[in-house]
Design a protein around this motif. Sequence first.
Motif, PDB file in Angstrom:
ATOM      1  N   VAL A 163       0.850  -1.189   0.000  1.00 28.22           N
ATOM      2  CA  VAL A 163       0.000   0.000   0.000  1.00 28.22           C
ATOM      3  C   VAL A 163       0.882   1.234   0.000  1.00 28.22           C
ATOM      4  N   HIS A 164       0.606   2.159  -0.934  1.00 29.35           N
ATOM      5  CA  HIS A 164       1.407   3.389  -1.032  1.00 29.35           C
ATOM      6  C   HIS A 164       0.579   4.642  -0.788  1.00 29.35           C
ATOM      7  N   LYS A 165      -0.750   4.527  -0.985  1.00 29.21           N
ATOM      8  CA  LYS A 165      -1.598   5.701  -0.816  1.00 29.21           C
ATOM      9  C   LYS A 165      -2.113   5.808   0.620  1.00 29.21           C
ATOM     10  N   GLU A 166      -2.015   7.000   1.189  1.00 33.91           N
ATOM     11  CA  GLU A 166      -2.543   7.212   2.542  1.00 33.91           C
ATOM     12  C   GLU A 166      -4.074   7.105   2.558  1.00 33.91           C
ATOM     13  N   GLY A 167      -4.688   7.331   1.407  1.00 34.91           N
ATOM     14  CA  GLY A 167      -6.142   7.262   1.319  1.00 34.91           C
ATOM     15  C   GLY A 167      -6.680   5.858   1.117  1.00 34.91           C
ATOM     16  N   TRP A 168      -5.831   4.847   1.301  1.00 32.54           N
ATOM     17  CA  TRP A 168      -6.222   3.454   1.081  1.00 32.54           C
ATOM     18  C   TRP A 168      -7.403   3.050   1.965  1.00 32.54           C
ATOM     19  N   MET A 169      -7.496   3.647   3.161  1.00 31.71           N
ATOM     20  CA  MET A 169      -8.575   3.279   4.083  1.00 31.71           C
ATOM     21  C   MET A 169      -9.841   4.097   3.867  1.00 31.71           C
ATOM     22  N   LYS A 170      -9.743   5.178   3.082  1.00 26.75           N
ATOM     23  CA  LYS A 170     -10.915   6.010   2.847  1.00 26.75           C
ATOM     24  C   LYS A 170     -11.924   5.284   1.969  1.00 26.75           C
ATOM     25  N   GLY A 171     -13.191   5.661   2.123  1.00 28.74           N
ATOM     26  CA  GLY A 171     -14.195   5.008   1.292  1.00 28.74           C
ATOM     27  C   GLY A 171     -15.430   5.841   1.083  1.00 28.74           C
ATOM     28  N   PHE A 172     -15.402   7.089   1.553  1.00 34.79           N
ATOM     29  CA  PHE A 172     -16.604   7.921   1.451  1.00 34.79           C
ATOM     30  C   PHE A 172     -16.629   8.757   0.180  1.00 34.79           C
ATOM     31  N   PHE A 173     -15.520   9.398  -0.131  1.00 28.40           N
ATOM     32  CA  PHE A 173     -15.498  10.319  -1.268  1.00 28.40           C
ATOM     33  C   PHE A 173     -14.251  10.055  -2.110  1.00 28.40           C
ATOM     34  N   GLY A 174     -14.289  10.559  -3.324  1.00 31.45           N
ATOM     35  CA  GLY A 174     -13.097  10.558  -4.173  1.00 31.45           C
ATOM     36  C   GLY A 174     -12.726   9.171  -4.655  1.00 31.45           C
ATOM     37  N   ASP A 175     -11.427   8.903  -4.673  1.00 28.39           N
ATOM     38  CA  ASP A 175     -10.874   7.679  -5.241  1.00 28.39           C
ATOM     39  C   ASP A 175     -11.020   6.526  -4.251  1.00 28.39           C
TER      40      ASP A 175
END
Length: 333
Positions: A163-175
């Motif tokens: 995993v390289h993206k800090e947003g890997w755990m996000k899931g509400f908006f965007g990518d």
Amino acid sequence: MQKHNIQLVSSEVAPIWGGYIADSMANCVLQYFLNTVEDQEIRSIVEYGLGLTDEHIQFKNKLFENENFPIPDGFSDEDVDIKAPKLFSDIFILLYLRKMGISGVSTYSLALGSCARIDIREFFNHNLKTAAELLDKATTLLESKGIFIRAPYIEYPGKVEYVHKEGWMKGFFGDRRPLNAAEITHLYLNTTTNTLGKSLMIGFSQVAKSNEVKKHVLRGRDIATKHIEVFSSLLRDDNLPAAEIWDVGVTSSTTAPFSDKLMLFHTLSLCQTGLGNYGLAIAASPRRDLAANYIRLTAEIGTFSDDCAELMIRNHWLEKMPGAIERDAIDKQ
């Protein structure tokens, strides 16, 4: 060497006592299934499961007697009418048996890890093996009949990735990243569990004698329907198939094979299983929108579970699990 009688500790009392209630309920359900099942291959697995509950109850009765421990009331022949017309299809019965195996493996592995006395460890170790065998028998038969619902397939990875993206755990908006294998697994399992629960609630709602109990199980049906849709939509968002629905497993019978007490307790037990499943799913789902969904749905089940327990208490149906002494009550005497 002198043999000492070591008293049961709380972590042994809990699964023994709770298991007695659950086994007595399952024994009633399987007696009825045995009298209504038509498929001989499924009948043999019902007989195997019924034999396990008989074995468990006999062991615990002897244990309670040796320990001078009051035997719980649980459920008895008064809570089942084995001559009632067929309420659930043979396929539903087979799916129910498989879920019994899954629940047994989970319950007995936890109990085994929390017990100290050798006789109790041996008992739960044996139960763990037989629950796994029940699960295997039911799964094998479902596969042979071509009706086993598999989890979605995923493509094998071509290489090891980090995993390289800090947003890997996000899931509400965007990518929002796609679901991983563990997240898919829990969505699939919780979909199939709720599907079986929904069918059970449909059956119970047709035969409940009390309007309060009928209203309650209908509410359980609606909650299960909602949760199935939430989990299925999350799978479909990633172009993954959702599990098929088995509502067809309920006949049109309106004659009650079980007492309202048993049906309401079974509903409460399903709630407790669901709460445990969602807790495991939260721990295994890094994507934050999934955790948020599970937390929201857990709160809904928790409220429903509380209402189930309150209704049982009002009807004097809920046995009290042994626990610590109520010191404050003693002090006030």
